[in-house]
Design a protein around this motif. Structure first.
Motif, PDB file in Angstrom:
ATOM      1  N   ARG A   1       0.837  -1.209   0.000  1.00 20.17           N
ATOM      2  CA  ARG A   1       0.000   0.000   0.000  1.00 20.17           C
ATOM      3  C   ARG A   1       0.871   1.258   0.000  1.00 20.17           C
ATOM      4  NH1 ARG A   1      -5.121  -1.121   0.617  1.00 20.17           N
ATOM      5  NH2 ARG A   1      -6.048   0.465   1.923  1.00 20.17           N
ATOM      6  N   ASP A   2       2.018   1.209   0.678  1.00 18.81           N
ATOM      7  CA  ASP A   2       2.950   2.344   0.659  1.00 18.81           C
ATOM      8  C   ASP A   2       3.548   2.534  -0.732  1.00 18.81           C
ATOM      9  OD1 ASP A   2       2.492   2.830   3.353  1.00 18.81           O
ATOM     10  OD2 ASP A   2       4.246   1.662   4.011  1.00 18.81           O
ATOM     11  N   ILE A   3       3.828   1.438  -1.414  1.00 23.40           N
ATOM     12  CA  ILE A   3       4.318   1.535  -2.797  1.00 23.40           C
ATOM     13  C   ILE A   3       3.270   2.233  -3.656  1.00 23.40           C
ATOM     14  CG2 ILE A   3       4.945   0.211  -4.870  1.00 23.40           C
ATOM     15  CD1 ILE A   3       6.103  -1.929  -2.914  1.00 23.40           C
TER      16      ILE A   3
ATOM     17  N   PRO B   1       6.486  -9.415  -2.414  1.00 24.87           N
ATOM     18  CA  PRO B   1       5.950  -8.183  -3.004  1.00 24.87           C
ATOM     19  C   PRO B   1       6.453  -6.912  -2.309  1.00 24.87           C
ATOM     20  CG  PRO B   1       4.250  -9.338  -1.776  1.00 24.87           C
ATOM     21  CD  PRO B   1       5.438 -10.249  -1.837  1.00 24.87           C
ATOM     22  N   CYS B   2       6.851  -7.030  -1.074  1.00 27.70           N
ATOM     23  CA  CYS B   2       7.348  -5.872  -0.318  1.00 27.70           C
ATOM     24  C   CYS B   2       8.787  -5.509  -0.688  1.00 27.70           C
ATOM     25  CB  CYS B   2       7.242  -6.138   1.182  1.00 27.70           C
ATOM     26  SG  CYS B   2       5.536  -6.370   1.727  1.00 27.70           S
ATOM     27  N   LEU B   3       9.441  -6.353  -1.471  1.00 27.31           N
ATOM     28  CA  LEU B   3      10.804  -6.064  -1.922  1.00 27.31           C
ATOM     29  C   LEU B   3      10.850  -5.575  -3.366  1.00 27.31           C
ATOM     30  CD1 LEU B   3      12.757  -9.067  -0.347  1.00 27.31           C
ATOM     31  CD2 LEU B   3      12.682  -6.687   0.448  1.00 27.31           C
TER      32      LEU B   3
ATOM     33  N   LEU C   1      -1.390  -2.598 -17.608  1.00 26.32           N
ATOM     34  CA  LEU C   1      -2.556  -3.386 -17.202  1.00 26.32           C
ATOM     35  C   LEU C   1      -3.552  -2.587 -16.358  1.00 26.32           C
ATOM     36  CD1 LEU C   1      -0.828  -6.756 -16.300  1.00 26.32           C
ATOM     37  CD2 LEU C   1      -2.204  -6.240 -18.313  1.00 26.32           C
ATOM     38  N   CYS C   2      -3.054  -1.793 -15.449  1.00 27.43           N
ATOM     39  CA  CYS C   2      -3.956  -1.134 -14.496  1.00 27.43           C
ATOM     40  C   CYS C   2      -4.559   0.162 -15.009  1.00 27.43           C
ATOM     41  CB  CYS C   2      -3.239  -0.882 -13.170  1.00 27.43           C
ATOM     42  SG  CYS C   2      -2.753  -2.394 -12.323  1.00 27.43           S
TER      43      CYS C   2
ATOM     44  N   THR D   1      -2.997  -3.362  -5.902  1.00 30.36           N
ATOM     45  CA  THR D   1      -2.530  -4.349  -4.923  1.00 30.36           C
ATOM     46  C   THR D   1      -2.779  -5.773  -5.418  1.00 30.36           C
ATOM     47  OG1 THR D   1      -4.594  -4.173  -3.652  1.00 30.36           O
ATOM     48  CG2 THR D   1      -2.732  -2.821  -2.918  1.00 30.36           C
ATOM     49  N   ASN D   2      -3.877  -5.972  -6.111  1.00 30.02           N
ATOM     50  CA  ASN D   2      -4.173  -7.287  -6.676  1.00 30.02           C
ATOM     51  C   ASN D   2      -3.120  -7.679  -7.714  1.00 30.02           C
ATOM     52  OD1 ASN D   2      -5.562  -9.681  -7.320  1.00 30.02           O
ATOM     53  ND2 ASN D   2      -6.735  -8.644  -8.909  1.00 30.02           N
ATOM     54  N   MET D   3      -2.849  -6.784  -8.662  1.00 28.64           N
ATOM     55  CA  MET D   3      -1.880  -7.099  -9.717  1.00 28.64           C
ATOM     56  C   MET D   3      -0.466  -7.210  -9.165  1.00 28.64           C
ATOM     57  SD  MET D   3      -3.409  -7.722 -12.477  1.00 28.64           S
ATOM     58  CE  MET D   3      -1.874  -8.019 -13.291  1.00 28.64           C
TER      59      MET D   3
END
Length: 141
Positions: free
Chosen positions: A44-46, A76-78, A134-135, A62-64
């Motif tokens: 979420r911070d990203i 995903p956090c890295l 995509l988004c 967040t889903n993608m």
């Protein structure tokens, strides 16, 4: 005789499976090592740091992001938007097994189809390029 051939084939397939597993066990840590020096950043911070003003919905992002990280077998956090598919996210040299990038291409095709985009083997330089393709397209349709 047929039973012997069948058993031999099963044994050979088992050996191939074991070898593939051992190669995979060495390849993934090498790939993950590329991110060892990074601090973790909540997904979420990203989003709020890089995409809040982009028109991309946070849920879609967040889903993608999570789906991409899962396919790439990375935390995903890295991940960061600047990660390149030919460098940080690229295949590990010296390993003959198929890389997760191939699996990611299938997901990109499916996602593009869902939002009526033409994929045509489009190449993406960075994770940011892929996310925006995509988004944002989804947000505009």
């Amino acid at each position: 005789m047929k039973a012997f051939v069948f058993i031999l084939i099963l044994v050979l397939l088992g050996i191939i499976g074991i070898v593939a597993h051992l190669l995979e066990a060495k390849r993934l840590p090498k790939k993950r090592q590329r991110f060892a020096e990074r601090g973790k950043m909540d997904v979420r911070d990203i989003y709020y740091r890089f995409y809040a003003d982009s028109g991309i919905e946070i849920h879609r992002f967040t889903n993608m992001w999570g789906k991409i990280a899962e396919i790439l077998k990375l935390d995903p956090c890295l991940l960061r938007p600047t990660d390149r598919f030919d460098k940080e996210l690229g295949p590990v040299e010296g390993h003959l097994v198929e890389d997760e990038i191939v699996d990611l291409e299938y997901v990109i095709r499916d996602e593009a189809k869902k939002v009526s985009l033409s994929f045509n083997n489009k190449k993406f330089g960075t994770l940011d390029d892929l996310i925006r393709y995509l988004c944002i397209q989804k947000a505009e349709t």
